[in-house]
Design a protein around this motif. Structure first.
Motif, PDB file in Angstrom:
ATOM      1  N   GLU A 289       0.565  -1.143  -0.139  1.00 13.70           N
ATOM      2  CA  GLU A 289       0.146   0.177  -0.050  1.00 13.70           C
ATOM      3  C   GLU A 289       0.722   1.250   0.047  1.00 13.70           C
ATOM      4  O   GLU A 289       0.769   2.276  -0.607  1.00 13.70           O
ATOM      5  CB  GLU A 289      -1.005   0.078   1.211  1.00 13.70           C
ATOM      6  N   GLU A 290       1.801   1.207   0.778  1.00 12.84           N
ATOM      7  CA  GLU A 290       2.961   2.543   1.026  1.00 12.84           C
ATOM      8  C   GLU A 290       3.483   2.706  -0.353  1.00 12.84           C
ATOM      9  O   GLU A 290       3.749   3.968  -0.673  1.00 12.84           O
ATOM     10  CB  GLU A 290       3.920   2.259   2.197  1.00 12.84           C
ATOM     11  N   ASP A 291       3.964   1.620  -1.130  1.00 13.67           N
ATOM     12  CA  ASP A 291       4.848   1.715  -2.303  1.00 13.67           C
ATOM     13  C   ASP A 291       3.867   2.193  -3.138  1.00 13.67           C
ATOM     14  O   ASP A 291       4.358   3.084  -4.208  1.00 13.67           O
ATOM     15  CB  ASP A 291       5.142   0.021  -2.658  1.00 13.67           C
ATOM     16  N   ALA A 292       2.438   1.722  -3.261  1.00 13.24           N
ATOM     17  CA  ALA A 292       1.587   2.454  -4.260  1.00 13.24           C
ATOM     18  C   ALA A 292       1.424   3.694  -4.218  1.00 13.24           C
ATOM     19  O   ALA A 292       1.606   4.574  -5.268  1.00 13.24           O
ATOM     20  CB  ALA A 292       0.387   1.673  -4.311  1.00 13.24           C
ATOM     21  N   VAL A 293       1.140   4.260  -2.795  1.00 18.86           N
ATOM     22  CA  VAL A 293       1.143   5.863  -2.743  1.00 18.86           C
ATOM     23  C   VAL A 293       2.295   6.564  -3.273  1.00 18.86           C
ATOM     24  O   VAL A 293       2.182   7.506  -3.887  1.00 18.86           O
ATOM     25  CB  VAL A 293       0.690   5.872  -1.325  1.00 18.86           C
ATOM     26  N   ARG A 294       3.524   6.042  -2.921  1.00 19.47           N
ATOM     27  CA  ARG A 294       4.781   6.581  -3.305  1.00 19.47           C
ATOM     28  C   ARG A 294       4.995   6.787  -4.816  1.00 19.47           C
ATOM     29  O   ARG A 294       5.390   7.774  -5.257  1.00 19.47           O
ATOM     30  CB  ARG A 294       5.883   5.821  -2.410  1.00 19.47           C
ATOM     31  N   ALA A 295       4.890   5.565  -5.374  1.00 24.17           N
ATOM     32  CA  ALA A 295       4.824   5.261  -6.938  1.00 24.17           C
ATOM     33  C   ALA A 295       3.976   6.339  -7.574  1.00 24.17           C
ATOM     34  O   ALA A 295       4.586   7.012  -8.395  1.00 24.17           O
ATOM     35  CB  ALA A 295       4.479   3.978  -7.347  1.00 24.17           C
ATOM     36  N   PHE A 296       2.864   6.551  -6.965  1.00 27.88           N
ATOM     37  CA  PHE A 296       1.950   7.616  -7.829  1.00 27.88           C
ATOM     38  C   PHE A 296       2.433   8.974  -7.484  1.00 27.88           C
ATOM     39  O   PHE A 296       2.616   9.751  -8.334  1.00 27.88           O
ATOM     40  CB  PHE A 296       0.509   7.595  -7.195  1.00 27.88           C
ATOM     41  N   SER A 297       2.795   9.221  -6.263  1.00 29.09           N
ATOM     42  CA  SER A 297       3.187  10.498  -5.657  1.00 29.09           C
ATOM     43  C   SER A 297       4.571  10.921  -6.421  1.00 29.09           C
ATOM     44  O   SER A 297       4.506  12.262  -6.694  1.00 29.09           O
ATOM     45  CB  SER A 297       3.262  10.489  -4.226  1.00 29.09           C
ATOM     46  N   GLU A 298       5.490  10.241  -6.714  1.00 29.46           N
ATOM     47  CA  GLU A 298       6.697  10.309  -7.523  1.00 29.46           C
ATOM     48  C   GLU A 298       6.622  10.275  -8.940  1.00 29.46           C
ATOM     49  O   GLU A 298       7.432  10.551  -9.554  1.00 29.46           O
ATOM     50  CB  GLU A 298       7.634   9.486  -6.903  1.00 29.46           C
ATOM     51  N   THR A 299       5.428  10.167  -9.540  1.00 32.45           N
ATOM     52  CA  THR A 299       5.283  10.158 -10.945  1.00 32.45           C
ATOM     53  C   THR A 299       5.457  11.701 -11.372  1.00 32.45           C
ATOM     54  O   THR A 299       5.226  12.495 -10.797  1.00 32.45           O
ATOM     55  CB  THR A 299       3.880   9.974 -11.345  1.00 32.45           C
ATOM     56  N   PRO A 300       6.430  11.929 -12.380  1.00 33.39           N
ATOM     57  CA  PRO A 300       6.598  13.150 -12.861  1.00 33.39           C
ATOM     58  C   PRO A 300       5.515  14.190 -13.271  1.00 33.39           C
ATOM     59  O   PRO A 300       4.730  13.548 -14.060  1.00 33.39           O
ATOM     60  CB  PRO A 300       7.501  13.069 -14.095  1.00 33.39           C
ATOM     61  N   GLY A 301       5.352  15.223 -12.639  1.00 34.97           N
ATOM     62  CA  GLY A 301       4.412  15.919 -12.625  1.00 34.97           C
ATOM     63  C   GLY A 301       3.020  15.842 -11.665  1.00 34.97           C
ATOM     64  O   GLY A 301       2.282  16.721 -11.465  1.00 34.97           O
ATOM     65  N   ALA A 302       3.323  15.027 -10.818  1.00 36.28           N
ATOM     66  CA  ALA A 302       2.174  14.398  -9.822  1.00 36.28           C
ATOM     67  C   ALA A 302       2.081  15.696  -8.703  1.00 36.28           C
ATOM     68  O   ALA A 302       1.174  15.926  -8.112  1.00 36.28           O
ATOM     69  CB  ALA A 302       2.640  13.174  -8.936  1.00 36.28           C
ATOM     70  N   ASP A 303       3.193  16.390  -8.432  1.00 38.28           N
ATOM     71  CA  ASP A 303       3.152  17.400  -7.532  1.00 38.28           C
ATOM     72  C   ASP A 303       2.323  18.594  -7.819  1.00 38.28           C
ATOM     73  O   ASP A 303       2.155  19.502  -7.187  1.00 38.28           O
ATOM     74  CB  ASP A 303       4.675  17.674  -7.419  1.00 38.28           C
TER      75      ASP A 303
END
Length: 342
Positions: A289-303
């Motif tokens: 679960e934590e990996d999935a949140v991090r992977a999405f949040s670190e996608t270029p442009g997600a910020d």
């Protein structure tokens, strides 16, 4: 509605032209009708054949209540919910999908292929002496090929879009379709009382969540699918995900897409800028679960997304949002995770 009556017994001789593995294709697909929730029918009296099971525009007729059921993907929990756990002889293509409250009942059932989600081919089905296959996410030629060797196969309505492309129906992916399917399978299995009890419990649980969330402020959401490496798609109107999000009082920003899991660019998600992000993932792809949140949040442009900047991204094992009774577990789990954000 196309009525199907299979050849007697699971070992009826294959036709000469159909001796091939499933998935290669079978000539002569039938025309399929709509894929809405099954209509109610009466349970069979002792000694009578069960009423036909509705399956994506086909009426699949059983000679008797099945005693050797082979299940594919998430269908083990659906069959168990209808009272048929003790009839399941093998589970295929689960690849680690959750079993929820049915884990104990299914623990001793052998798994045929634990690492991928492909449906078992005809030779495997015959080897298991299955008298019914309950499959998910297969195409019409798969069902045709099993029919040709005398094995009835059914698909629940929320996966009919793959069996009968173009016959998508929003009614087929809601909780009402789930309840109707459990009851229909219970009638076919001769376990109607169990199925009715399951449906009553599921209805109560859904109503409790809806009541709890009724006072929540309006919020928008995007439910993204995280593939093995990147976000590849979202969930649209024809998904149980959309039903769950609506029950939580959320507005799915991709509800206007009349598809289950349409492919979109990440830029399209950025353009929606929702209040919340739900990331669906599979543990078999190596995510927690934590990996999935991090992977999405670190996608270029997600910020650029307010939901990312404000820490309003949650992740869900997609097995809890894939249709079947675990969708209600998923509803409850997601409600708890959203409450933790407030």
């Amino acid at each position: 509605m196309v009525k199907r009556r299979v050849m007697s017994g699971p070992f009826a001789r294959p036709r000469a032209h159909s001796r091939r593995l499933l998935g290669i294709g079978v000539v002569g697909l039938v025309a399929l009708a709509g894929c809405g929730a099954p209509e109610a029918s009466q349970a069979a009296a002792p000694g009578e054949a069960p009423a036909p099971i509705s399956s994506c525009g086909r009426d699949v007729t059983l000679e008797a209540a099945p005693t050797r059921i082979l299940v594919h993907r998430e269908m083990s929990t659906l069959v168990a919910a209808a009272g048929g756990a003790d009839r399941i002889v093998a589970r295929a293509g689960e690849a680690g999908v959750p079993l929820g409250p049915y884990a104990d009942a299914l623990a001793d059932v052998p798994q045929l292929n634990e690492t991928d989600m492909t449906a078992p081919d005809r030779e495997v089905v015959l080897g298991e002496q299955a008298d019914l296959v309950v499959a998910g996410r297969v195409q019409a030629d798969y069902l045709d090929a099993l029919e040709q060797v005398g094995v009835p196969a059914v698909v629940p309505p929320w996966f009919c879009s793959q069996v009968a492309p173009g016959n998508d129906d929003a009614a087929s992916v809601g909780f009402d379709a789930l309840y109707a399917t459990i009851e229909e399978y219970g009638r076919a299995f001769g376990t109607e009382d169990v199925a009715t009890g399951t449906v009553d419990e599921l209805r109560e649980r859904v109503a409790a969540v809806e009541q709890e969330m009724s006072g929540a402020p309006p919020r928008t959401v995007v439910n993204a699918w995280l593939g093995r490496e990147t976000v590849t798609s979202v969930y649209g109107a024809l998904s149980i995900n959309n039903t769950v999000l609506t029950a939580l009082g959320l507005t799915n920003m991709f509800e206007d897409m009349e598809a289950r899991n349409p492919t979109v660019s990440f830029e399209a998600i950025l353009g929606k800028d929702p209040d919340l992000i739900v990331v669906s993932y599979l543990p078999s792809h190596g995510y927690t679960e934590e990996d999935a949140v991090r992977a999405f949040s670190e996608t270029p442009g997600a910020d650029q997304l307010a939901a990312v900047r404000n820490g309003r991204v949650v992740a869900m094992n997609s097995g809890y949002l894939a249709g079947g009774p675990l969708a209600v577990d998923g509803l409850e789990m997601l409600a708890q995770r959203l409450a933790a954000l407030d």
